[in-house]
Scaffold this motif. Sequence first.
Motif, PDB file in Angstrom:
ATOM      1  N   GLU A 154      40.222  41.482  50.265  1.00 51.86           N
ATOM      2  CA  GLU A 154      41.018  40.336  50.708  1.00 51.86           C
ATOM      3  C   GLU A 154      42.496  40.719  50.855  1.00 51.86           C
ATOM      4  N   HIS A 155      42.985  41.484  49.897  1.00 51.04           N
ATOM      5  CA  HIS A 155      44.383  41.930  49.955  1.00 51.04           C
ATOM      6  C   HIS A 155      44.628  42.794  51.182  1.00 51.04           C
ATOM      7  N   ALA A 156      43.677  43.668  51.513  1.00 51.55           N
ATOM      8  CA  ALA A 156      43.820  44.546  52.674  1.00 51.55           C
ATOM      9  C   ALA A 156      43.883  43.748  53.976  1.00 51.55           C
ATOM     10  N   LYS A 157      43.301  42.564  53.982  1.00 55.61           N
ATOM     11  CA  LYS A 157      43.343  41.698  55.169  1.00 55.61           C
ATOM     12  C   LYS A 157      44.622  40.874  55.224  1.00 55.61           C
ATOM     13  N   GLY A 158      45.494  41.051  54.244  1.00 51.49           N
ATOM     14  CA  GLY A 158      46.754  40.309  54.218  1.00 51.49           C
ATOM     15  C   GLY A 158      46.668  38.991  53.484  1.00 51.49           C
ATOM     16  N   ASN A 159      45.556  38.736  52.827  1.00 50.48           N
ATOM     17  CA  ASN A 159      45.385  37.495  52.085  1.00 50.48           C
ATOM     18  C   ASN A 159      45.778  37.691  50.621  1.00 50.48           C
ATOM     19  N   VAL A 160      46.096  36.591  49.961  1.00 53.81           N
ATOM     20  CA  VAL A 160      46.380  36.614  48.530  1.00 53.81           C
ATOM     21  C   VAL A 160      45.275  35.822  47.841  1.00 53.81           C
ATOM     22  N   PRO A 161      44.237  36.503  47.366  1.00 54.93           N
ATOM     23  CA  PRO A 161      43.092  35.771  46.812  1.00 54.93           C
ATOM     24  C   PRO A 161      43.422  35.117  45.485  1.00 54.93           C
ATOM     25  N   ASP A 162      43.011  33.852  45.352  1.00 58.38           N
ATOM     26  CA  ASP A 162      43.020  33.193  44.040  1.00 58.38           C
ATOM     27  C   ASP A 162      41.568  32.979  43.650  1.00 58.38           C
ATOM     28  N   ILE A 163      41.324  32.308  42.547  1.00 55.05           N
ATOM     29  CA  ILE A 163      39.948  32.197  42.069  1.00 55.05           C
ATOM     30  C   ILE A 163      39.086  31.385  43.032  1.00 55.05           C
ATOM     31  N   VAL A 164      39.701  30.431  43.756  1.00 57.21           N
ATOM     32  CA  VAL A 164      38.938  29.600  44.690  1.00 57.21           C
ATOM     33  C   VAL A 164      38.486  30.423  45.897  1.00 57.21           C
ATOM     34  N   SER A 165      39.443  31.128  46.526  1.00 56.68           N
ATOM     35  CA  SER A 165      39.084  31.916  47.709  1.00 56.68           C
ATOM     36  C   SER A 165      38.178  33.086  47.343  1.00 56.68           C
ATOM     37  N   LEU A 166      38.371  33.653  46.153  1.00 50.35           N
ATOM     38  CA  LEU A 166      37.529  34.769  45.732  1.00 50.35           C
ATOM     39  C   LEU A 166      36.092  34.295  45.493  1.00 50.35           C
ATOM     40  N   THR A 167      35.952  33.126  44.895  1.00 49.29           N
ATOM     41  CA  THR A 167      34.616  32.576  44.679  1.00 49.29           C
ATOM     42  C   THR A 167      33.910  32.369  46.009  1.00 49.29           C
ATOM     43  N   GLY A 168      34.623  31.837  47.003  1.00 54.55           N
ATOM     44  CA  GLY A 168      34.040  31.639  48.326  1.00 54.55           C
ATOM     45  C   GLY A 168      33.609  32.952  48.950  1.00 54.55           C
ATOM     46  N   ARG A 169      34.422  33.974  48.821  1.00 52.55           N
ATOM     47  CA  ARG A 169      34.071  35.280  49.391  1.00 52.55           C
ATOM     48  C   ARG A 169      32.810  35.834  48.729  1.00 52.55           C
ATOM     49  N   VAL A 170      32.756  35.730  47.409  1.00 53.51           N
ATOM     50  CA  VAL A 170      31.597  36.253  46.674  1.00 53.51           C
ATOM     51  C   VAL A 170      30.334  35.499  47.073  1.00 53.51           C
ATOM     52  N   LEU A 171      30.421  34.171  47.224  1.00 54.24           N
ATOM     53  CA  LEU A 171      29.260  33.383  47.631  1.00 54.24           C
ATOM     54  C   LEU A 171      28.812  33.764  49.042  1.00 54.24           C
TER      55      LEU A 171
ATOM     56  N   ALA B 277      29.100  36.546  50.436  1.00 51.87           N
ATOM     57  CA  ALA B 277      28.499  37.881  50.415  1.00 51.87           C
ATOM     58  C   ALA B 277      27.198  37.910  49.628  1.00 51.87           C
ATOM     59  N   GLY B 278      26.834  36.789  49.003  1.00 52.00           N
ATOM     60  CA  GLY B 278      25.639  36.769  48.172  1.00 52.00           C
ATOM     61  C   GLY B 278      25.738  37.737  47.006  1.00 52.00           C
ATOM     62  N   ASP B 279      26.935  37.828  46.437  1.00 48.61           N
ATOM     63  CA  ASP B 279      27.231  38.878  45.460  1.00 48.61           C
ATOM     64  C   ASP B 279      27.496  38.324  44.067  1.00 48.61           C
ATOM     65  N   ALA B 280      27.064  37.098  43.803  1.00 48.94           N
ATOM     66  CA  ALA B 280      27.420  36.463  42.536  1.00 48.94           C
ATOM     67  C   ALA B 280      26.911  37.247  41.337  1.00 48.94           C
ATOM     68  N   SER B 281      25.692  37.757  41.421  1.00 52.43           N
ATOM     69  CA  SER B 281      25.137  38.473  40.260  1.00 52.43           C
ATOM     70  C   SER B 281      25.882  39.771  39.996  1.00 52.43           C
ATOM     71  N   SER B 282      26.403  40.413  41.044  1.00 46.84           N
ATOM     72  CA  SER B 282      27.097  41.698  40.896  1.00 46.84           C
ATOM     73  C   SER B 282      28.451  41.558  40.223  1.00 46.84           C
ATOM     74  N   VAL B 283      29.037  40.358  40.260  1.00 48.57           N
ATOM     75  CA  VAL B 283      30.337  40.151  39.604  1.00 48.57           C
ATOM     76  C   VAL B 283      30.172  39.488  38.236  1.00 48.57           C
ATOM     77  N   GLY B 284      28.948  39.457  37.744  1.00 43.61           N
ATOM     78  CA  GLY B 284      28.701  38.895  36.421  1.00 43.61           C
ATOM     79  C   GLY B 284      28.372  37.422  36.416  1.00 43.61           C
ATOM     80  N   GLY B 285      28.183  36.850  37.609  1.00 42.60           N
ATOM     81  CA  GLY B 285      27.891  35.424  37.717  1.00 42.60           C
ATOM     82  C   GLY B 285      29.143  34.618  38.014  1.00 42.60           C
ATOM     83  N   LEU B 286      28.974  33.488  38.675  1.00 43.29           N
ATOM     84  CA  LEU B 286      30.132  32.677  39.072  1.00 43.29           C
ATOM     85  C   LEU B 286      30.880  32.133  37.864  1.00 43.29           C
ATOM     86  N   GLU B 287      30.152  31.787  36.806  1.00 46.06           N
ATOM     87  CA  GLU B 287      30.823  31.250  35.625  1.00 46.06           C
ATOM     88  C   GLU B 287      31.764  32.287  35.018  1.00 46.06           C
TER      89      GLU B 287
END
Length: 270
Positions: free
Chosen positions: A42-59, A61-71
């Motif tokens: 996200e940073h490389a694209k010029g964005n400043v990710p916060d927890i909301v935008s990062l959660t959306g990106r992870v969802l 990508a279907g990557d929730a389990s790889s980051v330890g779960g959304l919680e």
Amino acid sequence: EAALLGAVLLSADALLEVADRLRPDDLYTAAHRRTWLHISAEHAKGNVPDIVSLTGRVLDAGDASSVGGLEYLQALPEQCPSALSWPAYLTRVQELATRRRMLAASDHLAHEARHAEDLDAAVSTTESLLADVEATTIRPRDAAEVSLAAWDVLVKRADARAAGRPAGLPTGLQALDEAIGPSLRGGKLVVIAARPGMGKSALAMQLAAHAASNGHGAAVLSLEMGGEDLMLRAWASEANVSLTNIERGDLAPDQWDRLEDAHKWSHGLP
């Protein structure tokens, strides 16, 4: 690691500072590595990710389990007592990563020492591993950091002058000190250049011995002669005895006495 990731999600300034310094493999936990890859993307694209935008990106990508779960992901900012403490978190993370790389390199070295059939290839691989360890301990420094450090250096030099102390290491030769100023100091390369036989090695040994005599650790690395010959040169200078006489073993009783004093003097040099 969780505190560091929480800091970059809470503070755009922390993210800007950490982005170019933190490697994914600096992080031990697989979920943290994966999370950092998403943040970096996200940073490389010029964005400043916060927890909301990062959660959306992870969802997406279907990557929730790889980051330890959304919680777990959404609780990362709560793991950071203060985003202002990111330098301490980063330093600790990188120190531990360096230790892990050192352990991996030592395990590899021990295995190769016992089992390698091609020693040249084994040595080359080991050198690469050690170089990687060293590279992780070096990072770029921005102008603000260097500027603050440079100001401290300037103040210390002014304080030393006001107190009558030299700003650098004195050479022990007053005329040389007056000619070059306080040129001997940490982080500086000083080259002694002259034709063969002009006394470069003798001067270098005198500088090293004088620094050591004043409590500064001095290392002498020589491809020209062994340690014994270097020490004899140092004794010749300290005892004011001709090196030619020392090399010939042609010494008067008073010269022996002075050399014995030099011998004792050299024992305590760092």
